[in-house]
Scaffold this motif. Structure first.
Motif, mmCIF file in Angstrom:
data_model
loop_
_atom_site.group_PDB
_atom_site.id
_atom_site.type_symbol
_atom_site.label_atom_id
_atom_site.label_comp_id
_atom_site.label_asym_id
_atom_site.label_seq_id
_atom_site.Cartn_x
_atom_site.Cartn_y
_atom_site.Cartn_z
ATOM 1 N N ASP A 288 1.802 1.846 -16.228
ATOM 2 C CA ASP A 288 2.826 1.096 -15.511
ATOM 3 C C ASP A 288 3.989 2.001 -15.109
ATOM 4 O O ASP A 288 4.525 1.892 -14.004
ATOM 5 N N VAL A 289 4.374 2.897 -16.035
ATOM 6 C CA VAL A 289 5.466 3.818 -15.730
ATOM 7 C C VAL A 289 5.067 4.756 -14.593
ATOM 8 O O VAL A 289 5.878 5.071 -13.705
ATOM 9 N N ALA A 290 3.813 5.199 -14.566
ATOM 10 C CA ALA A 290 3.346 6.114 -13.525
ATOM 11 C C ALA A 290 3.396 5.461 -12.139
ATOM 12 O O ALA A 290 3.497 6.157 -11.128
ATOM 13 N N ARG A 291 3.362 4.147 -12.101
ATOM 14 C CA ARG A 291 3.413 3.441 -10.809
ATOM 15 C C ARG A 291 4.780 3.567 -10.137
ATOM 16 O O ARG A 291 4.927 3.297 -8.947
ATOM 17 N N PHE A 292 5.788 3.955 -10.905
ATOM 18 C CA PHE A 292 7.140 4.025 -10.376
ATOM 19 C C PHE A 292 7.218 4.911 -9.132
ATOM 20 O O PHE A 292 7.735 4.512 -8.082
ATOM 21 N N ASN A 293 6.678 6.129 -9.238
ATOM 22 C CA ASN A 293 6.731 7.044 -8.103
ATOM 23 C C ASN A 293 5.891 6.557 -6.937
ATOM 24 O O ASN A 293 6.266 6.694 -5.776
ATOM 25 N N GLU A 294 4.723 5.968 -7.246
ATOM 26 C CA GLU A 294 3.853 5.484 -6.180
ATOM 27 C C GLU A 294 4.490 4.333 -5.409
ATOM 28 O O GLU A 294 4.340 4.230 -4.193
ATOM 29 N N SER B 123 6.678 5.164 -2.533
ATOM 30 C CA SER B 123 6.065 5.661 -1.303
ATOM 31 C C SER B 123 5.601 4.534 -0.382
ATOM 32 O O SER B 123 5.166 4.785 0.731
ATOM 33 N N CYS B 124 5.706 3.282 -0.855
ATOM 34 C CA CYS B 124 5.328 2.145 -0.016
ATOM 35 C C CYS B 124 6.399 1.939 1.060
ATOM 36 O O CYS B 124 7.604 1.952 0.753
ATOM 37 N N PRO B 125 6.005 1.713 2.295
ATOM 38 C CA PRO B 125 6.993 1.556 3.374
ATOM 39 C C PRO B 125 7.984 0.428 3.145
ATOM 40 O O PRO B 125 9.130 0.505 3.592
ATOM 41 N N ARG C 97 0.849 -1.196 0.000
ATOM 42 C CA ARG C 97 0.000 0.000 0.000
ATOM 43 C C ARG C 97 0.881 1.242 0.000
ATOM 44 O O ARG C 97 1.877 1.314 0.710
ATOM 45 N N THR C 98 0.458 2.210 -0.799
ATOM 46 C CA THR C 98 1.199 3.466 -0.874
ATOM 47 C C THR C 98 0.948 4.276 0.389
ATOM 48 O O THR C 98 0.125 3.908 1.244
ATOM 49 N N ALA C 99 1.646 5.401 0.496
ATOM 50 C CA ALA C 99 1.459 6.271 1.658
ATOM 51 C C ALA C 99 0.019 6.759 1.752
ATOM 52 O O ALA C 99 -0.488 7.037 2.853
ATOM 53 N N GLU C 100 -0.682 6.837 0.611
ATOM 54 C CA GLU C 100 -2.087 7.280 0.613
ATOM 55 C C GLU C 100 -3.052 6.118 0.796
ATOM 56 O O GLU C 100 -4.279 6.313 0.783
ATOM 57 N N GLY C 101 -2.528 4.908 0.929
ATOM 58 C CA GLY C 101 -3.383 3.752 1.159
ATOM 59 C C GLY C 101 -3.821 3.006 -0.080
ATOM 60 O O GLY C 101 -4.596 2.053 0.004
ATOM 61 N N ARG C 102 -3.328 3.401 -1.257
ATOM 62 C CA ARG C 102 -3.703 2.713 -2.492
ATOM 63 C C ARG C 102 -2.960 1.383 -2.587
ATOM 64 O O ARG C 102 -1.761 1.304 -2.312
#
Length: 313
Positions: free
Chosen positions: A265-271, A274-276, A228-233
Motif C-alpha cells: 500500500d505504501v509503494a502505491r504512493f509514488n504510483e 503519476s496518475c493524470p 491509471r498510472t503513466a505506465e497504464g497500470r
C-alpha cells in the motif's frame, strides 16, 4: 468398550457417547484426566494435545445442543466478515436458538432466543451450523450499538476482500441485505437507514469509518475510482476529490491483513502521483481514522482549500 479416541468426532468427545459405549462415569472421568484429555465444558472433552479455541468450544456446544446456531459475532468470524473490533478475540460465543430452547448459565455464551430462524437462514460453515451471511449481517446491523459498527460489517460482507490471509468473494448482495432488513424485526428502521451508507468498493474497516467521517464533514469524494498510472497500470485510491486532484489513502497493516500488504500500500504512493487525475496524495493511518478523526478532516479541508486557491501572480 470402544477406545475413547475412536468415539471422538472432530477431536471432541461427549461424556454421553462414552457412557453409551459402556464406560462407567466414575472410571471415565479418571481415565480422561489420566490420558490428558481436556475439559471443554460440562459433558465435553477435547483429545489430548488439541488446542481448545473458540471453534472447538462452538463445536462441542453444538454437539451437546444441536438447536444452537452460531450467529452474530461468532457467525461473522466463520464467514470472515470483518468487525470494528478487528482481530480482538470476542469474549463470548454467540448463538441463536428457538424460543423454546433452555437457557444457559455459562457466562461465556450468549444465546438469543427467536421464533423467526428457519432452515433458509442457516448454512454449514467450517463444520458448524451458522446463520447465512445475509442473516448474519442483518442480525449484526439490527443489534449494533453504533453506525460505524453496522457499516463496517455490511461493507465487509459486500466486498471482495482478503480476510485473515484468505481472499474471498463478496458474501452477499446489497439486494439480499435489503430484503433481510425489510422483515419486521426490532432495530429494523435504524438498520435500513444504515444500510444506505454502505459502499461495496470499500477496502477495509478503517476505510469504511473514514468514509463516514468524511461524509459527516459534508465532503463527498469518489470511493475507489479506477485510475491509471503513466505506465497504464490500474489503481484505485481509497478516495478521490477529482475536481481538486486530491487522492486520500487510509493505511495500516492491522486492517490490511499483513505487514507485506501494508508495504504494498505504501509503494502505491509514488504510483498514484503519476496518475493524470492526481495532483496530491494524503495518507492517514488506521489510528488516525479511529483516534484522530478531527485531524483527518482538518488536513483534508486544508489541502482542498490550498489546491483550489488561485496561484499567486
Amino acid at each position: 468398550m470402544y477406545e475413547l479416541a475412536i468415539l471422538a468426532r472432530g477431536g471432541v468427545l461427549l461424556t454421553v457417547w462414552a457412557v453409551a459405549a459402556g464406560w462407567p462415569r466414575g472410571r471415565l472421568a479418571r481415565r480422561l484426566r489420566r490420558d490428558g484429555w481436556q475439559g471443554i465444558c460440562r459433558g465435553a472433552w477435547a483429545v489430548p494435545g488439541k488446542e481448545v479455541d473458540w471453534r472447538v468450544r462452538a463445536t462441542a456446544l453444538q454437539l451437546l445442543r444441536p438447536e444452537l446456531v452460531c450467529s452474530h459475532g461468532t457467525a461473522a468470524r466463520l464467514h470472515r466478515i470483518e468487525l470494528l473490533s478487528g482481530a480482538v478475540a470476542p469474549a463470548f460465543l454467540d448463538f441463536t436458538a428457538p424460543a423454546t430452547s433452555r437457557s444457559t448459565h455459562d457466562a461465556l455464551i450468549r444465546i438469543r432466543s427467536t421464533s423467526s430462524l428457519t432452515d433458509k437462514d442457516c448454512a454449514i460453515r467450517r463444520g458448524l451450523r451458522v446463520t447465512t451471511p445475509a442473516r448474519t449481517v442483518g442480525d449484526l446491523i439490527r443489534s449494533c450499538g453504533s453506525r460505524e459498527e453496522a457499516v463496517v460489517a455490511a461493507d465487509s460482507a459486500l466486498a471482495r476482500r482478503a480476510v485473515g490471509g484468505v481472499r474471498r468473494e463478496p458474501l452477499v448482495r446489497y439486494e439480499d441485505l435489503a430484503a433481510e432488513l425489510a422483515v419486521p424485526r426490532p432495530g429494523g428502521p435504524r438498520a435500513r437507514a444504515w444500510l444506505c451508507l454502505t459502499e461495496p468498493a470499500s477496502g477495509s474497516p478503517a476505510e469504511s469509518v473514514a468514509r463516514l467521517r468524511i461524509r459527516d464533514a459534508a465532503l463527498f469524494p469518489e470511493s475507489q475510482p479506477l485510475l491509471r498510472t503513466a505506465e497504464g497500470r490500474a489503481l484505485r485510491p481509497d478516495f478521490l476529490f477529482r475536481e481538486a486532484g486530491l487522492a486520500v489513502e487510509v493505511e495500516g497493516y492491522a486492517f490490511h491483513g499483513t505487514r507485506r500488504a501494508h508495504e504494498r500500500d505504501v509503494a502505491r504512493f509514488n504510483e498514484l502521483q503519476s496518475c493524470p487525475e492526481v495532483r496530491r496524495v494524503l495518507r492517514f493511518t488506521a489510528r488516525d481514522v479511529f483516534s484522530r478523526p478531527d485531524h483527518v478532516i482538518a488536513t483534508i479541508r486544508s489541502a482542498l482549500t490550498a489546491m483550489r486557491a488561485p496561484a499567486p501572480k
